[in-house]
Design a protein around this motif. Structure first.
Motif, short mmCIF file in Angstrom:
data_model
loop_
_atom_site.label_atom_id
_atom_site.label_comp_id
_atom_site.label_asym_id
_atom_site.label_seq_id
_atom_site.Cartn_x
_atom_site.Cartn_y
_atom_site.Cartn_z
N LEU A 181 -48.04 4.33 12.39
CA LEU A 181 -46.88 3.91 11.59
C LEU A 181 -46.95 2.39 11.54
O LEU A 181 -46.84 1.73 12.59
N ILE A 182 -47.18 1.82 10.36
CA ILE A 182 -47.39 0.39 10.25
C ILE A 182 -46.34 -0.25 9.35
O ILE A 182 -45.77 0.41 8.47
N VAL A 183 -46.12 -1.53 9.58
CA VAL A 183 -45.20 -2.33 8.77
C VAL A 183 -45.89 -3.62 8.39
O VAL A 183 -46.99 -3.92 8.88
N GLY A 184 -45.26 -4.41 7.51
CA GLY A 184 -45.84 -5.68 7.11
C GLY A 184 -46.00 -6.62 8.29
O GLY A 184 -45.24 -6.56 9.26
N ILE A 185 -46.96 -7.50 8.21
CA ILE A 185 -47.28 -8.40 9.32
C ILE A 185 -46.08 -9.26 9.71
O ILE A 185 -45.91 -9.61 10.88
N ALA A 224 -49.33 -1.45 -1.60
CA ALA A 224 -47.89 -1.20 -1.74
C ALA A 224 -47.11 -1.84 -0.61
O ALA A 224 -46.01 -2.37 -0.82
N LEU A 225 -47.66 -1.83 0.59
CA LEU A 225 -47.00 -2.47 1.73
C LEU A 225 -46.99 -3.99 1.55
O LEU A 225 -45.98 -4.65 1.81
N ALA A 226 -48.11 -4.53 1.11
CA ALA A 226 -48.21 -5.98 0.92
C ALA A 226 -47.24 -6.49 -0.15
O ALA A 226 -46.68 -7.59 -0.03
N SER A 227 -47.03 -5.69 -1.18
CA SER A 227 -46.18 -6.13 -2.30
C SER A 227 -44.70 -5.85 -2.06
O SER A 227 -43.86 -6.26 -2.86
#
Length: 333
Positions: free
Chosen positions: A130-134, A189-192
């Motif tokens: 499960l990852i999120v933006g940096i 999509a996560l980066a944007s």
């Protein structure tokens, strides 16, 4: 004269009978001839590695088998193709959960002959995260309330997400929004900011980390909150094909077994075959965690229990109307 005619007619009759027997034998031999050209479907992912290695090393050809490789972008479509008889086998990148759903709807049509997944007991063998933006300020699963979470587009991952978030008091119907995204679009999509988090699998985690886009919020969420080991991928065959082509099936399974043995013995060397059949670059392929591969005759009771726990969530969340017994769907000789 009549004696000669009688003898001639008798000879003709014997000849016709012999000819009919020969033709009948030929027809029987032709009808019993097994297929040697086989269609094998795959998702272009690390779990497909046994197929890729076997193709590149010519193991199918050594068994006299010609393989037509069919690539799918959707886990649902791959299993549908198996059920419809459009392909004969699915590489271990076939969705195990969707295979279980197909078993519930069409019992006995498919069998699992191998699995590919991850476990906390192995070294570097975790393939889900499960990852999120940096730069995200989120620190827990509970923080995802009111957020958008990307998942792979399949009933398998929608049900897994529903189960995991329910363990933390979050409903995927009212507390957060699940967004189905193809793997190739997830990190972007996560980066944007299109999504706030991704419940995903490799290589998305490695790509996001290497590009400085993401960080892990939860390591191995499926193993922690559902089943350990977690076998999300499966090698699957059509029962009808196996019944009609027992010798060909035996040869194909022996090829997969040989490939899996080689991968398990030398996983670092096997990575090289990923780049030809998946979108992975060599640098990313070299950083991926290993996949836990097993053939059906190496399944332990722990494996069976883990698969049963996984399959039961589809019954628990009413995706299917009856429970699937793992032992009914695992291939046996």
């Amino acid at each position: 004269m009549r004696i000669k005619e009688h003898i001639s007619k008798k000879i003709v009759c014997l000849f016709v009978i012999a000819l009919l027997l020969i033709l009948g034998s030929c027809r029987e031999e032709t009808s019993n001839q097994e297929q040697t050209t086989v269609k094998i479907g795959h998702l272009p992912a690390a779990q497909g590695l046994p197929l890729y290695l076997a193709l590149e090393k010519g193991y199918f050809e050594e068994q006299g088998i010609t393989v037509e490789v069919v690539s799918f972008d959707s886990p649902n479509l791959l299993v549908q193709a198996l059920v419809a008889g459009q392909i004969d086998f699915g590489a271990p990148s076939t969705a195990a959960g969707i295979t279980a759903i197909a078993e519930a709807v069409n019992p006995g049509q498919l069998k699992i002959f191998a699995v590919g997944g991850s476990t906390t007991e192995g070294v570097d063998k975790i393939n889900d995260m499960l990852i999120v933006g940096i730069n995200s300020t989120l620190t827990s699963i509970e923080d995802l309330k009111g957020k958008k979470v990307g998942i792979l587009p399949s009933i398998q991952w929608r049900t897994i997400a529903t189960h995991i978030f329910a363990q933390h008091g979050l409903s995927t119907e009212t507390d957060l929004l699940l967004v189905e995204l193809a793997g190739s679009l997830q990190v972007q999509a996560l980066a944007s900011g299109q999504v706030d988090a991704l419940l995903t699998i490799e290589p998305m985690g490695t790509i996001g980390e290497m590009k400085g886009i993401s960080r892990e919020l939860v390591h191995a969420p499926v193993e922690e909150f559902l089943a350990d080991p977690f076998y999300g991928g499966a090698g699957v065959l059509r029962t009808e094909f196996a019944e009609q082509n027992p010798e060909t099936t035996k040869k194909i399974l022996s090829v997969f077994a040989q490939a899996i043995d080689e991968i398990n013995a030398n996983p670092e060397e096997a990575r090289v075959y990923l780049t030809k059949y998946t979108p992975l670059s060599e640098d990313i392929a070299n950083e991926l965690p290993f996949v836990e591969f097993k053939m059906y005759n190496d399944f332990t009771e722990e494996d069976i229990t883990a698969l049963q726990t996984f399959f039961d969530i589809f019954w628990e969340y009413e995706v299917i109307t009856k429970q699937v017994n793992v032992r009914d769907i695992v291939y046996s000789e």
